[in-house]
Design a protein around this motif. Structure first.
Motif, PDB file in Angstrom:
ATOM      1  N   ASP A 111      -5.939  13.952  -2.527  1.00  0.00           N
ATOM      2  CA  ASP A 111      -5.124  14.438  -3.641  1.00  0.00           C
ATOM      3  C   ASP A 111      -4.527  13.260  -4.412  1.00  0.00           C
ATOM      4  N   LEU A 112      -5.267  12.754  -5.397  1.00  0.00           N
ATOM      5  CA  LEU A 112      -4.780  11.603  -6.157  1.00  0.00           C
ATOM      6  C   LEU A 112      -3.536  11.946  -6.965  1.00  0.00           C
ATOM      7  N   TRP A 113      -3.451  13.159  -7.472  1.00  0.00           N
ATOM      8  CA  TRP A 113      -2.281  13.517  -8.277  1.00  0.00           C
ATOM      9  C   TRP A 113      -1.001  13.338  -7.473  1.00  0.00           C
ATOM     10  N   SER A 114      -0.997  13.800  -6.235  1.00  0.00           N
ATOM     11  CA  SER A 114       0.199  13.651  -5.398  1.00  0.00           C
ATOM     12  C   SER A 114       0.426  12.189  -5.019  1.00  0.00           C
ATOM     13  N   LEU A 115      -0.639  11.488  -4.641  1.00  0.00           N
ATOM     14  CA  LEU A 115      -0.498  10.088  -4.244  1.00  0.00           C
ATOM     15  C   LEU A 115       0.058   9.238  -5.376  1.00  0.00           C
ATOM     16  N   SER A 116      -0.328   9.567  -6.608  1.00  0.00           N
ATOM     17  CA  SER A 116       0.009   8.711  -7.745  1.00  0.00           C
ATOM     18  C   SER A 116       1.419   8.927  -8.281  1.00  0.00           C
ATOM     19  N   ALA A 117       2.142   9.879  -7.729  1.00  0.00           N
ATOM     20  CA  ALA A 117       3.491  10.156  -8.219  1.00  0.00           C
ATOM     21  C   ALA A 117       4.413   8.965  -8.031  1.00  0.00           C
ATOM     22  N   ASN A 118       4.152   8.168  -7.001  1.00  0.00           N
ATOM     23  CA  ASN A 118       5.012   7.019  -6.705  1.00  0.00           C
ATOM     24  C   ASN A 118       4.175   5.749  -6.566  1.00  0.00           C
ATOM     25  N   ALA A 119       3.305   5.515  -7.540  1.00  0.00           N
ATOM     26  CA  ALA A 119       2.417   4.359  -7.484  1.00  0.00           C
ATOM     27  C   ALA A 119       2.410   3.630  -8.821  1.00  0.00           C
ATOM     28  N   ASP A 120       1.984   2.376  -8.781  1.00  0.00           N
ATOM     29  CA  ASP A 120       1.876   1.557  -9.989  1.00  0.00           C
ATOM     30  C   ASP A 120       0.428   1.256 -10.354  1.00  0.00           C
ATOM     31  N   GLY A 121      -0.477   1.345  -9.378  1.00  0.00           N
ATOM     32  CA  GLY A 121      -1.860   0.991  -9.665  1.00  0.00           C
ATOM     33  C   GLY A 121      -2.815   1.582  -8.646  1.00  0.00           C
ATOM     34  N   ILE A 122      -4.096   1.602  -9.011  1.00  0.00           N
ATOM     35  CA  ILE A 122      -5.138   2.087  -8.105  1.00  0.00           C
ATOM     36  C   ILE A 122      -6.294   1.100  -8.120  1.00  0.00           C
ATOM     37  N   LEU A 123      -6.783   0.767  -6.948  1.00  0.00           N
ATOM     38  CA  LEU A 123      -7.931  -0.118  -6.765  1.00  0.00           C
ATOM     39  C   LEU A 123      -9.120   0.762  -6.430  1.00  0.00           C
TER      40      LEU A 123
ATOM     41  N   LEU B  86       0.849  -1.198   0.000  1.00  0.00           N
ATOM     42  CA  LEU B  86       0.000   0.000   0.000  1.00  0.00           C
ATOM     43  C   LEU B  86       0.878   1.238   0.000  1.00  0.00           C
ATOM     44  N   THR B  87       0.671   2.094  -1.011  1.00  0.00           N
ATOM     45  CA  THR B  87       1.474   3.316  -1.090  1.00  0.00           C
ATOM     46  C   THR B  87       0.631   4.576  -0.960  1.00  0.00           C
ATOM     47  N   GLY B  88      -0.698   4.440  -1.082  1.00  0.00           N
ATOM     48  CA  GLY B  88      -1.562   5.603  -0.980  1.00  0.00           C
ATOM     49  C   GLY B  88      -2.982   5.214  -0.611  1.00  0.00           C
ATOM     50  N   ALA B  89      -3.664   6.126   0.078  1.00  0.00           N
ATOM     51  CA  ALA B  89      -5.045   5.903   0.499  1.00  0.00           C
ATOM     52  C   ALA B  89      -5.851   7.142   0.140  1.00  0.00           C
ATOM     53  N   LEU B  90      -6.805   6.984  -0.784  1.00  0.00           N
ATOM     54  CA  LEU B  90      -7.568   8.109  -1.308  1.00  0.00           C
ATOM     55  C   LEU B  90      -8.959   8.138  -0.680  1.00  0.00           C
ATOM     56  N   GLU B  91      -9.400   9.345  -0.307  1.00  0.00           N
ATOM     57  CA  GLU B  91     -10.749   9.506   0.234  1.00  0.00           C
ATOM     58  C   GLU B  91     -11.334  10.797  -0.326  1.00  0.00           C
ATOM     59  N   ALA B  92     -12.638  10.927  -0.249  1.00  0.00           N
ATOM     60  CA  ALA B  92     -13.327  12.062  -0.848  1.00  0.00           C
ATOM     61  C   ALA B  92     -12.962  13.372  -0.157  1.00  0.00           C
ATOM     62  N   PRO B  93     -12.884  14.457  -0.904  1.00  0.00           N
ATOM     63  CA  PRO B  93     -12.658  15.765  -0.285  1.00  0.00           C
ATOM     64  C   PRO B  93     -13.726  16.046   0.764  1.00  0.00           C
ATOM     65  N   GLY B  94     -13.299  16.577   1.899  1.00  0.00           N
ATOM     66  CA  GLY B  94     -14.235  16.907   2.958  1.00  0.00           C
ATOM     67  C   GLY B  94     -14.545  15.767   3.908  1.00  0.00           C
ATOM     68  N   SER B  95     -14.044  14.570   3.624  1.00  0.00           N
ATOM     69  CA  SER B  95     -14.302  13.432   4.506  1.00  0.00           C
ATOM     70  C   SER B  95     -13.669  13.668   5.874  1.00  0.00           C
ATOM     71  N   GLU B  96     -14.383  13.273   6.904  1.00  0.00           N
ATOM     72  CA  GLU B  96     -13.850  13.399   8.270  1.00  0.00           C
ATOM     73  C   GLU B  96     -12.700  12.424   8.518  1.00  0.00           C
ATOM     74  N   LEU B  97     -12.471  11.494   7.586  1.00  0.00           N
ATOM     75  CA  LEU B  97     -11.398  10.506   7.748  1.00  0.00           C
ATOM     76  C   LEU B  97     -10.067  10.962   7.156  1.00  0.00           C
ATOM     77  N   LEU B  98     -10.051  12.082   6.446  1.00  0.00           N
ATOM     78  CA  LEU B  98      -8.797  12.569   5.875  1.00  0.00           C
ATOM     79  C   LEU B  98      -7.763  12.773   6.983  1.00  0.00           C
ATOM     80  N   GLY B  99      -6.559  12.293   6.716  1.00  0.00           N
ATOM     81  CA  GLY B  99      -5.486  12.387   7.700  1.00  0.00           C
ATOM     82  C   GLY B  99      -5.400  11.200   8.630  1.00  0.00           C
ATOM     83  N   LYS B 100      -6.403  10.319   8.609  1.00  0.00           N
ATOM     84  CA  LYS B 100      -6.369   9.121   9.442  1.00  0.00           C
ATOM     85  C   LYS B 100      -5.429   8.087   8.824  1.00  0.00           C
ATOM     86  N   ASP B 101      -4.905   7.196   9.666  1.00  0.00           N
ATOM     87  CA  ASP B 101      -3.996   6.157   9.200  1.00  0.00           C
ATOM     88  C   ASP B 101      -4.801   5.007   8.585  1.00  0.00           C
ATOM     89  N   ALA B 102      -4.447   4.619   7.339  1.00  0.00           N
ATOM     90  CA  ALA B 102      -5.199   3.577   6.640  1.00  0.00           C
ATOM     91  C   ALA B 102      -5.111   2.232   7.354  1.00  0.00           C
TER      92      ALA B 102
END
Length: 271
Positions: A63-75, A31-47
Motif C-alpha cells: 500500500d504505497l498510499w499509506s506508506l507515503s503519508a509520512n515520507a519524503d522520497g521513494i527509491l 527508512l520509513t517504508g518498504a513496498l512490495e508487490a501485491p500477493g508477494s509472500e514477503l508482505l509483512g516481513k521485516d525489511a
C-alpha cells in the motif's frame, strides 16, 4: 535539516535489500517504508531482517498510499508496470522519486515526464558514479571522432536479467548519439542474426550477453581504420547503484520540480 524519510520499492528484491542496507549506513537518511508487490509472500516481513540487518520494525507492504503519508522520497528499482503505478502517487504526495528501473518504453517515459511540472524525478539507467563518468567520456569521444569510427556497445549481466539491452547500455548509446548529434532511435542496431549485409555507416550497435551471476559489465568500442578505442566499466557489487540512488535522493530534496539525471546529481553537465 531532518533526516530524509525514504521508501524502498521492491524491498524484497536484491536491489531493495541493498538499498535498505545502505540507508542504514547513511547519515541524513532513514527508512520509513518498504513496498512490495501485491500477493508477494514477503508482505509483512521485516525489511531489516530481509536485508541481513537487525529487525527495524519496517514491514513490507503493498500500500504505497499509506506508506507515503509520512515520507519524503521513494527509491524505485522495480519493473516498468510497478514504476508507472508508483509515479502518480509519488507525484500526488510530493515525494522525490528516484527511478532506476530499466526496460521503460517511450510511453512510460512520457508518463513519468508528465508529472515533472509538479514533482521531482531523478531517472537514470544506472546510478553508479563510474558509469555516469563513462557516459560523459563516451559523449566526448563520440564528439571528437567522425563516423569513420563505428560504435558498438557490449554488455553482460546475470542470467536472471529480463530486459535487453540493459538500461545502462541504452544510456551509453544515448550518450554516443548525443555526441554525434543524431537520434539513437534512427541509428540503433539492436541484435544481428543471419545474413545481415555490411554494417550500416553511422549505426550504434548493441550486443547483450547473459549468464551466471555477473552484476554488470559494459564496454563501448570505437572501431576505426586500423585502431580501436575501448571504454569499459565493470560493476562488482550492486551496492554501487544503491549508494548512487541515495546520493541522488538527498541531492534532489533541495531541487525544484523537474526531470533530472545522475549527470545533474554529479555535476557532469558541462563535462
Amino acid at each position: 535539516m531532518s533526516d530524509m524519510r525514504l521508501i524502498v520499492a521492491g524491498a524484497g528484491g536484491r536491489m531493495g535489500r541493498a538499498l535498505t542496507r545502505v540507508i542504514s549506513e547513511t547519515s541524513g537518511a532513514v527508512l520509513t517504508g518498504a513496498l512490495e508487490a501485491p500477493g508477494s509472500e514477503l508482505l509483512g516481513k521485516d525489511a531489516g531482517t530481509l536485508a541481513g540487518l537487525p529487525a527495524n520494525g519496517v514491514l513490507l507492504s503493498a500500500d504505497l498510499w499509506s506508506l507515503s503519508a509520512n515520507a519524503d522520497g521513494i527509491l524505485d528499482f522495480t519493473v516498468p508496470g510497478a514504476t508507472i503505478a508508483n509515479v502518480a502517487i509519488a507525484a500526488q504526495r510530493g515525494l522525490v522519486h528516484v527511478i532506476g528501473t530499466t526496460g521503460l518504453t517511450a510511453s512510460d517515459d512520457a508518463v513519468i515526464k508528465s508529472v515533472t511540472s509538479r514533482a521531482i524525478v531523478v531517472k537514470s539507467g544506472n546510478m553508479s558514479l563510474g558509469v555516469n563518468l563513462l557516459a560523459a567520456l563516451v559523449k566526448r569521444v563520440a564528439q571528437s571522432l567522425d563516423d569513420g569510427f563505428d560504435i558498438e556497445i557490449l554488455e553482460i549481466h546475470h542470467r536472471a536479467k529480463v530486459d535487453a539491452p540493459s538500461g545502462t547500455a541504452y544510456m551509453l548509446g544515448e550518450a554516443a548519439a548525443e555526441g554525434r548529434k543524431i537520434t539513437l532511435e534512427a541509428h540503433a542496431a539492436r541484435g544481428r542474426d543471419g545474413h545481415t549485409g555490411a554494417r550500416r555507416s553511422g549505426d550504434i550497435g548493441f550486443a547483450s550477453l547473459r549468464g551466471g551471476t555477473v552484476t554488470g559489465d559494459h564496454s563501448v568500442i570505437f572501431a576505426g581504420p586500423y585502431e580501436r578505442i575501448e571504454l569499459s566499466h565493470k560493476a562488482e557489487d550492486r551496492m554501487i547503484f544503491a549508494h548512487g540512488a541515495i546520493k541522488a535522493a538527498l541531492w534532489a530534496r533541495n531541487q525544484k520540480p523537474g526531470m533530472y539525471s545522475m549527470t545533474d546529481v554529479l555535476g557532469l553537465g558541462d563535462f
